[in-house]
Motif scaffolding. Structure first.
Motif, PDB file in Angstrom:
ATOM      1  N   GLY A 157      54.903  26.656  34.609  1.00 20.05           N
ATOM      2  CA  GLY A 157      55.452  28.013  34.726  1.00 20.05           C
ATOM      3  C   GLY A 157      55.744  28.355  36.164  1.00 20.05           C
ATOM      4  N   THR A 158      54.905  29.196  36.744  1.00 22.94           N
ATOM      5  CA  THR A 158      55.062  29.556  38.156  1.00 22.94           C
ATOM      6  C   THR A 158      54.054  28.750  38.989  1.00 22.94           C
ATOM      7  N   GLU A 159      54.174  28.860  40.294  1.00 16.14           N
ATOM      8  CA  GLU A 159      53.209  28.201  41.173  1.00 16.14           C
ATOM      9  C   GLU A 159      51.797  28.714  40.898  1.00 16.14           C
ATOM     10  N   GLU A 160      51.701  30.032  40.730  1.00 16.05           N
ATOM     11  CA  GLU A 160      50.379  30.609  40.505  1.00 16.05           C
ATOM     12  C   GLU A 160      49.786  30.142  39.183  1.00 16.05           C
TER      13      GLU A 160
ATOM     14  N   ARG C 315      52.371  36.686  32.085  1.00 15.43           N
ATOM     15  CA  ARG C 315      53.681  37.102  31.573  1.00 15.43           C
ATOM     16  C   ARG C 315      54.804  36.473  32.400  1.00 15.43           C
ATOM     17  N   GLU C 316      54.585  36.404  33.711  1.00 10.76           N
ATOM     18  CA  GLU C 316      55.605  35.795  34.580  1.00 10.76           C
ATOM     19  C   GLU C 316      55.726  34.299  34.314  1.00 10.76           C
ATOM     20  N   ALA C 320      59.061  32.221  33.385  1.00  7.15           N
ATOM     21  CA  ALA C 320      59.506  31.158  34.290  1.00  7.15           C
ATOM     22  C   ALA C 320      59.664  29.849  33.519  1.00  7.15           C
ATOM     23  N   HIS C 321      58.714  29.579  32.631  1.00  7.67           N
ATOM     24  CA  HIS C 321      58.799  28.334  31.864  1.00  7.67           C
ATOM     25  C   HIS C 321      60.009  28.347  30.937  1.00  7.67           C
ATOM     26  N   ALA C 322      60.228  29.473  30.281  1.00  8.40           N
ATOM     27  CA  ALA C 322      61.375  29.565  29.366  1.00  8.40           C
ATOM     28  C   ALA C 322      62.680  29.370  30.140  1.00  8.40           C
TER      29      ALA C 322
END
Lengths: 258, 95, 333
Positions: A157-160, C315-316, C320-322
Motif C-alpha cells: 500500500g503506502t510506505e507507512e 484507509r490510505e 494506494a494499493h487499489a
C-alpha cells in the motif's frame, strides 16, 4: 476409527480439544476488542463477524471438552474459571492488537493455519470434533481470504502501511514456531486418529502463507530459536491481563446466573 | 497526504434462488473483492442472501426524474397490453 | 438503534430562503408530499427539506456509531460466552445501522467523510443518551430494554417517512432492532432470577437509565419548534409527547414482569386518560448533557476521533494499493 462413545477419553484427547477451544476463545476475545474502533465502518463489521465465528467455535469446542472431561464443567466454567496455566491456546492468539497491521497479520497467520487444521479434522475419529470442524472450515476460509487480502493491501500500500505490516510480521513470526512444535499430546492424538499432529501441517502452511507475504512485498524473517509455550500452559505477560478482564464478572459473583 | 474517500458500491442481494437480485444499500470499498466481502458482512448477517452483486455507484446510469413524462407516460394509454382489456365469454374467460 | 427526537432547537439549517426556488417544482413537491408519495434521491426537493434530512439522518447515523461505545465497553467482560456473542452481534448491528443510514444520507449529495468530520469536530450532534456511562453489566441489559425500547418507538414511524432511501434503511433497521430489545430484557430476567447482588445491580441500572430514556423522545411538543415543519414534510410522523406516553404505557407492565421499580413516585395509572401519569422530567439535565456536560461527552468523542485518526493510514493504504493494481492492469493490457 471407532466412535467416541466406545473410546475412553485420554488426557491427550482432552488437552487437544481444549487447545482448539482456547485458541478460538482467546483469538476471538482479542478480535472483539476492535468492535467500535476499526479504521472504517465496513471493516468494523467484518472483524466483528470473524470474532463471532471464533466465539461460536469456542463455545462448541469447550462444551465438547467439558463432556470429554466428564467433571460437569460447561463452556463457561472452562472459559471463565480456569487459572492461566490451564489455558492451552498458542501464545500468538493472546498477542495484543497493537495496531490494525498486527491484528491483520495475526489473524492471517492463524486463519491460514486453522484452515488446514479444520480440513484435516473433518476426518477425525471424534465425530463431534469432526462436525465442529466441518462448520469451522467454512468460516476459516473466509477469515484466511479476507485477512490475506488485507495483508497484501497493507504490505503493498503506502510506505507507512508497509512499514507497519513488516513490523507486525517481525514481531509475530517467531510465535509461529510454537504452532508446529512437536509434543507428546500431538503424537498420541495423531496415533489415535483424532487429529493431525500440528507439526504435520507446517509445510502446507508455509506453502499457503509465503506467497501472500511475498505478494505483499513483505520480508519473511529468518527462523530463530525462539519458542513460545502457550499451548503447554506457560503464557506471555499479556495473558494475565486478558484473563483478568475477561473473567472478572463470573469470578466476582460466584453462583450468579447470567 | 490528501485524504481520499473509498469509492461507493451499490449492493444487490438475491435472497434465494429463483428470485431477482434486489438493491439493498451500499458500501465503501477500494476494490471489487473487498466490496463483495464487506457486502456479505454488512447485508447478509441474518442469512438474507445466497448471491451478491456489487456495482460501482459511478458506473450506474440512471434515468432523469424530469424526463418521467416522455419516458413513462406514453405507456399510459396502451391499455390493450393488459389482459383485463379483453372481455371474453364466461366459458373461456379464465384464459 | 437510537434516535432522540431530532429537532433540537438551534440546529435549523441556515439555507437560503425557499422563495428563490422554482415555484412550479415547489408546488409539485408539496402536492406529492400531501398525497403521501415517496420522494426519491434524484427527485427535485426544496433545499430546506434536503438539509433537514441530511441533518436528521446523519445525527441518527452518528448516534448509532457513538452508541456502539457504551455497550462495547462490556464486550470483553461479558459474563458468559453466550452473552458475549449476543452483545457483540448487537453492537455490530449498531455499526450496520450507522452504515445503512450514512448510505441513505449519501443519496442526498453529501459524503460519509464529510458527515464523519462533522461528528468528530463536534459540529454534528448525536443522541445524548450515550453520554451516560455503563457502570455495570446490568446497564447492558437495561440499555437493550429501555434505550432500544425507546428508540424503537421513535423509529417505527420513520419506516413510513417521505424520503425513500431513509424509509427503506429504517425498514431494515427496525427488522433487526427487535432482537436488541428482547436480548436486553432476557439478560435482565436471567439476573433477576440469580442472586440478591444481581437483583440490586439491575435495580440500580434501572434507576440510572429510566429518566434519560424518557428524555430520548426530546423536548415537550410545545418546546419543539421544528416539529411542525418536519411533520408537514412527512419526516416525522408522531409527536414527542405522544411517543413518550406510548413508551411509558408499554414499559410499566414490563417492569412488573421483571420485578423492578421504576424510579418515579408520581408514576400511576390514570383511569380518565387511559394512560400512566408520570413525574416531571429534569430538562436542565437534558440540556446540560446535550450541550456537552454529561459524564461521557468528552470521552465518547475522543474515542471516535482516535479510531478515525488511528485508521487513517489503513484507509490510505487500501486506496494506494487499489491505485497501484489499476495501474499495473492498465500497463499489462
Amino acid at each position: 476409527m471407532g466412535a467416541q462413545m466406545t473410546m475412553q477419553t485420554t488426557p491427550e484427547h482432552l488437552e487437544y480439544v481444549l487447545r482448539l477451544g482456547d485458541a478460538a476463545l482467546i483469538h476471538g476475545q482479542r478480535l472483539s476488542e476492535w468492535c467500535g474502533h476499526a479504521p472504517v465502518l465496513e471493516e468494523d463489521m467484518a472483524m466483528a463477524n470473524m470474532a463471532l465465528d471464533l466465539i461460536g467455535q469456542a463455545r462448541l469446542l469447550l462444551s465438547h471438552a467439558g463432556k470429554l472431561e466428564g467433571q460437569g464443567r460447561d463452556e463457561d466454567a472452562l472459559a471463565f474459571l480456569r487459572h492461566e496455566g490451564e489455558y492451552r491456546n498458542p501464545t500468538l492468539c493472546e498477542m495484543p492488537n497493537t495496531d490494525f497491521a498486527h491484528t491483520i497479520l495475526k489473524a492471517f497467520l492463524l486463519g491460514s493455519f486453522s484452515l488446514l487444521l479444520w480440513d484435516r479434522l473433518g476426518g477425525s475419529g471424534d465425530l463431534e470434533l469432526a462436525a465442529i470442524a466441518a462448520k469451522s472450515l467454512k468460516e476459516a476460509r473466509y477469515h484466511a481470504e479476507h485477512t490475506g487480502d488485507w495483508v497484501i493491501r497493507l504490505g503493498d500500500g503506502t510506505e507507512e502501511s508497509h512499514r507497519r505490516a513488516q513490523a507486525a510480521l517481525d514481531v509475530l513470526w517467531p510465535y509461529t514456531n510454537e504452532l508446529f512444535a512437536p509434543n507428546a499430546t500431538d503424537d498420541a492424538v495423531s496415533a489415535a486418529g483424532i487429529g493431525p499432529a500440528w507439526s504435520e501441517l507446517a509445510a502446507d502452511w508455509e506453502a499457503a502463507v509465503l506467497p501472500v507475504l511475498q505478494h505483499a512485498t513483505l520480508t519473511v524473517p529468518a527462523r530463530t530459536p525462539f519458542q513460545s509455550t502457550g499451548k503447554f500452559g506457560r503464557h506471555s505477560e499479556y495473558m494475565g491481563h486478558l484473563l483478568a478482564h475477561m473473567q472478572h464478572l463470573p469470578r466476582s459473583f460466584p453462583g450468579a446466573k447470567w | 497526504m490528501e485524504r481520499k474517500e473509498w469509492p461507493l458500491w451499490e449492493i444487490f442481494v438475491r435472497s434465494r434462488n429463483g428470485l431477482d437480485h434486489k438493491h439493498c444499500g451500499s458500501v465503501h470499498a477500494t476494490d471489487a473483492r473487498m466490496a463483495l466481502q464487506v457486502a456479505r458482512d454488512v447485508y447478509t448477517r441474518r442469512q438474507e442472501g445466497v448471491s451478491i452483486w456489487a456495482v460501482k455507484a459511478s458506473d450506474i446510469v440512471a434515468s432523469d426524474p424530469d424526463a418521467k413524462p416522455e419516458l413513462f407516460d406514453p405507456a399510459e394509454d396502451k391499455i390493450y397490453r393488459h389482459p383485463t382489456f379483453y372481455k371474453l365469454p364466461d366459458e373461456v374467460d379464465h384464459m | 438503534m437510537y434516535t432522540q427526537a431530532l429537532d433540537i432547537p438551534g440546529q435549523q439549517p441556515k439555507g437560503k430562503p425557499d422563495a428563490v426556488e422554482n415555484a412550479a417544482y415547489q408546488a409539485e413537491f408539496d402536492a406529492r408530499i400531501d398525497a403521501g408519495a415517496t420522494i426519491e434521491a434524484k427527485d427535485w426537493m426544496p433545499e430546506a427539506y434536503r438539509k433537514t434530512l441530511i441533518r436528521q439522518i446523519s445525527q441518527h447515523a452518528h448516534s448509532e456509531i457513538v452508541g456502539m461505545l457504551p455497550e462495547g465497553n462490556w464486550i470483553s467482560r461479558a459474563p458468559s460466552l453466550k452473552r458475549k456473542a449476543i452483545l457483540l452481534a448487537k453492537v455490530q448491528d449498531e455499526g450496520g445501522h450507522g452504515l445503512y443510514l450514512y448510505a441513505a444520507a449519501e443519496t442526498l449529495g453529501v459524503s460519509r467523510d464529510e458527515l464523519t468530520e462533522a461528528l468528530l469536530s463536534g459540529k454534528a450532534k448525536y443522541s445524548s443518551i450515550f453520554n451516560y456511562p455503563t457502570l455495570t453489566w446490568a446497564d447492558v441489559g437495561v440499555i437493550g430494554w429501555l434505550v432500544d425500547g425507546a428508540a424503537i418507538m421513535n423509529q417505527i414511524p420513520l419506516c413510513k417517512c417521505s424520503y425513500g432511501p431513509y424509509a427503506r434503511a429504517m425498514v431494515r433497521v427496525c427488522k433487526e432492532e427487535s432482537f436488541h430489545q428482547r436480548q436486553g430484557f432476557d439478560a435482565l430476567l436471567a439476573m433477576m432470577g440469580g442472586t440478591e447482588a444481581q437483583r440490586e445491580m439491575v435495580q440500580d441500572a434501572v434507576n440510572r437509565w429510566w429518566w434519560p430514556s424518557l428524555m430520548m423522545f426530546g423536548p415537550h411538543d410545545a418546546d419543539s419548534p421544528n416539529s411542525g415543519q418536519s411533520m408537514r414534510w412527512g419526516i416525522k410522523r408522531i409527536s414527542n409527547d405522544e411517543l413518550r406516553q406510548k413508551f411509558v404505557d408499554a414499559t410499566v407492565p414490563q417492569a412488573k414482569v421483571l420485578g423492578v421499580t421504576l424510579p418515579d413516585p408520581d408514576l400511576k395509572w390514570n383511569e380518565d386518560r387511559g394512560h400512566y401519569d408520570f413525574g416531571t422530567i429534569d430538562w436542565d439535565e437534558f440540556w446540560n448533557v446535550v450541550n456537552g456536560h454529561g459524564q461521557c461527552n468528552v470521552d465518547r468523542l475522543a474515542t471516535r476521533v482516535k479510531a478515525w485518526e488511528d485508521g487513517a493510514w489503513v484507509r490510505e493504504a487500501a486506496i494506494a494499493h487499489a491505485e497501484k493494481q489499476a495501474a499495473r492492469e492498465k500497463a499489462a493490457a
